[in-house]
Design an enzyme around this catalytic site. Structure first.
Site, mmCIF file in Angstrom:
data_model
loop_
_atom_site.group_PDB
_atom_site.id
_atom_site.type_symbol
_atom_site.label_atom_id
_atom_site.label_comp_id
_atom_site.label_asym_id
_atom_site.label_seq_id
_atom_site.Cartn_x
_atom_site.Cartn_y
_atom_site.Cartn_z
ATOM 1 N N TYR A 111 8.608 2.561 0.614
ATOM 2 C CA TYR A 111 9.814 3.535 0.068
ATOM 3 C C TYR A 111 10.792 3.716 1.052
ATOM 4 C CZ TYR A 111 12.123 7.554 -1.238
ATOM 5 O OH TYR A 111 12.996 8.363 -1.674
ATOM 6 N N GLY A 121 10.756 9.598 15.102
ATOM 7 C CA GLY A 121 9.477 9.767 15.198
ATOM 8 C C GLY A 121 9.064 11.153 15.434
ATOM 9 N N GLY A 165 18.299 9.457 6.871
ATOM 10 C CA GLY A 165 18.682 10.590 7.003
ATOM 11 C C GLY A 165 20.037 11.062 6.742
#
Lengths: 465, 465, 465, 465
Positions: A257, A116, A41
């Site tokens: 990934y 999530g 992030g």
């Protein structure tokens, strides 16, 4: 126009630490841990610290290096901390959505880091609002906060409140909950997102990936189990396994990934998973047509190495990545698309010239980047370019915390593999097969969610099943 | 404390473009070119543009992404541009030293981008000052400006003025000189620093490395010869070879460490040069003791691959580099040094466990980083760690534009190789041999400066020879 | 150390606009209105805009000129807006406390701008928390939001919900409440803080002070009555007077210091109120001992003029205020306190030399500033300095939205007037008398709160009465 | 669009201090001094400090509060300092033009702060360039630097070099020159710009205006004489009067508008000069038609008071200035011009309603601001508005360091006074008469330059006389 990447994005990374001995600088440890989770992030980040029962917090837009400075880190003192890095999608851009989420209810302050996505969030919000809740964010963390707060009024402990509500929430959720005297780690019963436990001195540490433990010098202890609720207080650690035992569905794309290759998730090395994918690709290739195998940096390198190992074709470094890209690049209208790719990845003709090149990448998003890359590799003198993709084609949106969304953006929903091959100009194109997926994660007992490839969603998703 | 790297630094990168057709956005092209040269200097950068005879300029501290924004790029219009990225050493930190250097004399404005270091700058400055010059910077570029300006009053053209003064300056200098109607590229007769020529449409392009041509979409034409002066005007290009023909002494460390692996300098691929170094290291190792060969990212990877090719020992990815490091990291006192290395480079135990590891790095600076790396690799389970260095030991300071300076900081001046091995804790340690150097750059006819290894300075250096 | 003022602070200013015709730029209008209210709060500011039922918001630390830029203003589009400027006291510094407060409940989004302070906030919070509320701020605005949201579930309209809860909240509150289709203005029944109504084209405008209407080009219509709830929708305006009729207690210090002199509050010109205070001071002086009357800029100027008018002693400009002060000034340890005052206010000896000076200021805070000023005026040659204060001595803390707090900081609680005179070094000292207060606001029918001078609190304050 | 003022601008303020005892913080003192001179230049500022013979410097765009911070001030250590505040006109915007100008020549470093404008700069530049000089700025300070440097090679001291070149430069120049061991103050023989000398402890202090001495706690000693060169070394102060004795021509507009009212320049109080101008205006008005006299803040207030004193008509506060204006204000297209004036200056109807208002301002620039102000005052209820201007009409450009430039922008060159009155909508309009000018500065023996009003330039100006 500002250049930005067109890859799929993970939506969060979480980190937490409880140091009963008060010997460590938990803020600094959290900062280091989040630094290692930055790939999960980049849009915003935050740290909340418990200083003798009072929670102080700071969050801001941007990378850790932009959002924090020495003064802020020094200001955040305490012996328990949780942190968060966030990828912001279009609907949750506002600063109010930065985490950790912090608020106060009748039992005191509560701070939540969250990774999530709930599939029943809409219904949960409506129920809460009808009961007088006010929402300040679009984050599921606030839903959890309200549910915990209300359940807490009827139970004897925060962990019990959490266990009580777990039956009512559905989807992916990894939570770190900090109260004035506890740090509670929660992993949903499906285990969609990773969470591990480490230790440093007397301190307990939680992180989305083991690489964060490494970065701040903690020792890996074990993974938090799907469904487990771990409670840390000054008196020690307690595990609640009441919600464990469901069939798990961890996200396979973490291995393909999202995660860092040096992380080990639920016993599976990410690097080896990717190597395995490369090996499968090589095994699936009847004829070994190449002179050299190259990976698309950074995420294709591990699979390329696996392909090389399995096939016996030499591994080469065929593309150089400009290590300053990722930072802002100001694009003018004159620049063509190919130029942008070349700015980031430059082919080495000394390696590629006259060769039949096997190029390994992790996925095909819209196809344009692949087409540009193939064209670049040819311009550097490659005789043939054979593209191998270390994941199956994306055919379905993800509802569990990544931004693989609408089907109309997925090239594999529109075109056959042969059509894709033509569109991107490859001499040959092969994807990993769905049936190979278990092979790549063979070192773990976890079951995986591969709904993005198969459409088999592990929980009920409104509108999908 | 802010973390920063303890590697040797290149001191500059230059880029220039002259577009007679006025079709290209030369500012944008320069920005892209400099983006590709960012590894040659991160402290400041600048662009000067000639807009119909008037030169506009912008420079600032930091990376391109920090120093420039869209508004500034749009403000810099014109059809000729030069740019610069700079590494600032302790003595030339001030903003006034940012390049391109721009000033005005009786023949109009002049802008200079510069890469190198003069060995007789002190004497030149004193001579100029005694003749009424005032210095505003500590950059050699200002010395060139004054010498050109004064010589120009006695000659018919700027290029002739440049040719006239070349006999009086000694050392490394690659210059891009922009006047109201010319762009002049100069490479010193020894060819210390690289400079190549490319073309895009009608435009002539100059860059320190070929990767910059690739980045902005130009075609490589040829390298500028040592001693050559190339003049571009709206009417075409002219080459002056009067100063060519000396024995050259290009910097060998450009190939070993400074340049980007995807660049080709004077016909030699940097990637292959590093591969060759790895091959030499393997050939020098009588016994092949390893199970796996790993490189220290990023600059050790190419040599590690060469070692693997030559030795037949498998190449592996044993260290993961956090791609967000390089940006500011705020270090607290509590962090130990090893922690910092681990934050940047994390070992993969799935790859290293139980293995006899051959680890290839480009150089040993102070020894502490190597010691930490070896300790990390061992902690990940490696049974043995054999360090191979793809350059000979540093024994002498550099006076030609890098910051390899005083002997007291060079570990190899203090300790024997065996002592270094003990200090850093390697199972074995080997350096590239000086006699291997010609082998690694065998694809070029250039002669090289290897004074940092041998002490044989190619020009007279006061106090050295 | 950063220099900052030691004056009392107003804690907020509010502004709101509803433009049914959608012809105005309401964001720009709010920005201009807040610009005029900046004196009511300098620590943070914010604007929330309703764009077809969706509320967008921006707030940040600092002045409007620091918190907003063109891009942000352009981003905030719509036809209804509310804004806020805030003075942050020690307990509510966090960014989360910036207003307007925005959240969402079952009836949609709600945004609140607020000026005031509730005396029963602690109890209200506890009640709400016991009912499942979570608090994200320490602002009373969030209390109002929860109370309105919960009451709204039981009533037919937001305004009715507001009217229902007004009996349960006690203290000072001026509210602007924006919902997807309404703008509601509320002034508490005591009328502690000012609020006026204006119009511009078809738009209804609300502002803390009339100067904000002037600044954005609206016409003053009337003051909102104490206890009044005004509802604006696209169909027009509706006034609810159910809660009107209590004896009012507007803050007298708005006239003495907080408000801008060009504002007219409830019919009373602030400038004239201050002139009147000066006139009273002159009338109370039996002997007119001065040669010149000067005011301490800026807030003492009006009263000084009134003193001059009444006494016939000439008005003079004796202190020059550096108009750049107020911006950050970096103070070093070497600077003495007096130097700081002099940096801000410089005496004009051409005016003061040899004179018996009557100096008028609005209040004495700690006494040190007054002492420094008197010393400066003497150093400029004044023969005598007679200080006149245009308010009575502060003896009691304020609980209604200003930061006149604990008695131990109030010099008048410790010392008699004669003792204060000696401490600050004045030749004579006189304050406005409490019995003069009605005289200074004689143009309005409002009753005033003067508890800071008299201790007579108009509502029950826990611990005070 | 960003709002900015349309007033004439002074182009610089200078400050310098030499503390032989090394007891003071000279950087802090310079910062305070410049803070008081901020009105003389807001675009950039800088400080250069001599630390044992080495000169360190910092300058940046913006106000002092923006350009400096604590870290920078702490970094600038030493016992001699010079500072500068700058107004940047269109031609000299670049950062390179920020002062103090610092460079190095054969005798060492030199730093120069400068206020003024040379009329023969073009010729001086050409001469210097022909002799090999390179120019990096468009500032006259660089001309002085080169001239001093070259002359210095032929003389025994810097002050002698300065005295030698004073015959060759023509125009306005106030210089502070700092060398490794001297601080030299220079005022041109005409005395165009002010410069005074003060002392603090053992330190000698120089400043453009006496208010800067007050601000940093120095005592005023005397004004530097026109033509005087004052040299300060660690051994004391020396004055050179060789160039004194010409007829002076100090800028009269310093008194009318530029200088701070609390400054005393060459014996004349600026405040009293403005009062005198107001008195003259009153005396020139045969009929005293007003009920109240108001000044346009800030610069019209002193003259308004003088008018009131002389006429016996009461002085009033009729316009309130928003003290936050001056900072950035973001204007949208919708805002009308009048709105912008009102944002800055708001009329008080309680003061103006029904009155015949005499409004005093210092000058009329383009006329639009005056028209807007008159309209505002009428809208507040004034019955009549009589505008009085405390300077004569501008008819000629200034060549001596202000930005009163081309005649086509001067309203008085296009229109008669009666036509101007009509255009701005005043009931009557009167300017100060040229013959009144000596009266307003009667406390000094200086002769003044009034060329902007009369066209009588005190030195030869190419193209004018």
């Amino acid at each position: 126009m500002i250049y930005s990447d067109v890859k799929y994005h993970e939506e969060c990374g979480v980190f937490g630490i409880f140091d009963p001995s008060k010997k460590l600088n938990v803020t600094s440890a959290t900062y280091s841990g989040l630094y290692a989770l930055q790939h999960r992030g980049q849009q915003s980040c935050g740290i909340a610290v418990n200083n003798n029962g009072v929670i102080y917090t700071h969050n801001d837009e941007g990378l850790l290096s932009e959002a924090f400075n020495e003064m802020i880190l020094n200001y955040l003192k305490g012996n328990v901390a949780i942190g968060h890095v966030r990828y912001a999608s279009a609907d949750n851009k506002g600063r109010e959505n930065n985490l950790p989420y912090v608020s106060k209810y009748t039992k005191g302050q509560i701070a939540i880091s969250y990774n999530g996505s709930l599939v029943n969030s809409q219904g949960l919000r409506e129920t809460l609002e009808r009961d007088g809740a006010m929402f300040h964010t679009t984050s599921d963390a606030e839903i959890f906060a309200y549910m915990i707060a209300r359940e807490r009024l009827k139970t004897t402990s925060t962990e019990q409140a959490i266990l009580n509500i777990m039956g009512r929430v559905s989807g992916a959720y990894t939570l770190l909950v900090m109260t004035p005297n506890k740090l509670i780690a929660v992993r949903d019963p499906k285990g969609f997102r990773p969470l591990c436990l480490g230790s440093k001195g007397d301190a307990a540490v939680f992180a989305s990936e083991s690489c964060a433990l490494d970065a701040m010098g903690a020792h890996f202890v074990r993974d938090v189990q799907p469904g487990e609720v771990v409670v840390v207080t000054k008196d020690g650690m307690e595990s609640h396994l009441d919600k464990c035992g469901e069939e798990t569905s961890m996200c396979i794309f973490e291995h393909i990934y999202f995660a860092r290759p040096d992380s080990v998730l639920d016993g599976q090395s990410v690097h080896l998973a990717r190597q395995n994918a490369g090996r499968c690709l090589a095994r699936n290739d009847k004829e070994k047509v190449g002179d050299i195998v190259i990976g698309v940096p950074d995420s294709g390198l591990d699979a390329a190495l696996g392909y090389a190992y399995e096939s016996g074709i030499p591994y080469g470094i065929g593309l150089n990545k400009n290590r300053y890209v990722g930072r802002t690049f100001i694009q003018t209208q004159q620049d063509e698309r190919e130029g942008l790719v070349r700015l980031k990845l430059n082919p080495l003709s000394s390696v590629l010239k006259g060769k039949r090149v096997i190029m390994v990448d992790d996925s095909i998003v819209r196809g344009t980047t692949s087409a540009n890359l193939i064209s670049l590799v040819r311009s550097a003198g490659a005789k043939e370019v054979h593209l191998r993709i270390s994941s199956p084609p994306f055919l379905n949106p993800c509802y569990f915390g990544t931004d693989i969304d609408s089907r109309d953006k997925l090239i594999a929903c529109r075109l056959s593999i042969e059509e894709i091959r033509k569109e991107i100009g490859a001499d040959s194109l092969a994807y990993l097969r769905v049936e190979d997926l278990p092979e790549i994660v063979k070192d773990t007992d976890m079951k995986f969610c591969d709904a993005c490839f198969t459409g088999k969603y592990p929980v009920h998703v409104p509108g999908e099943n």
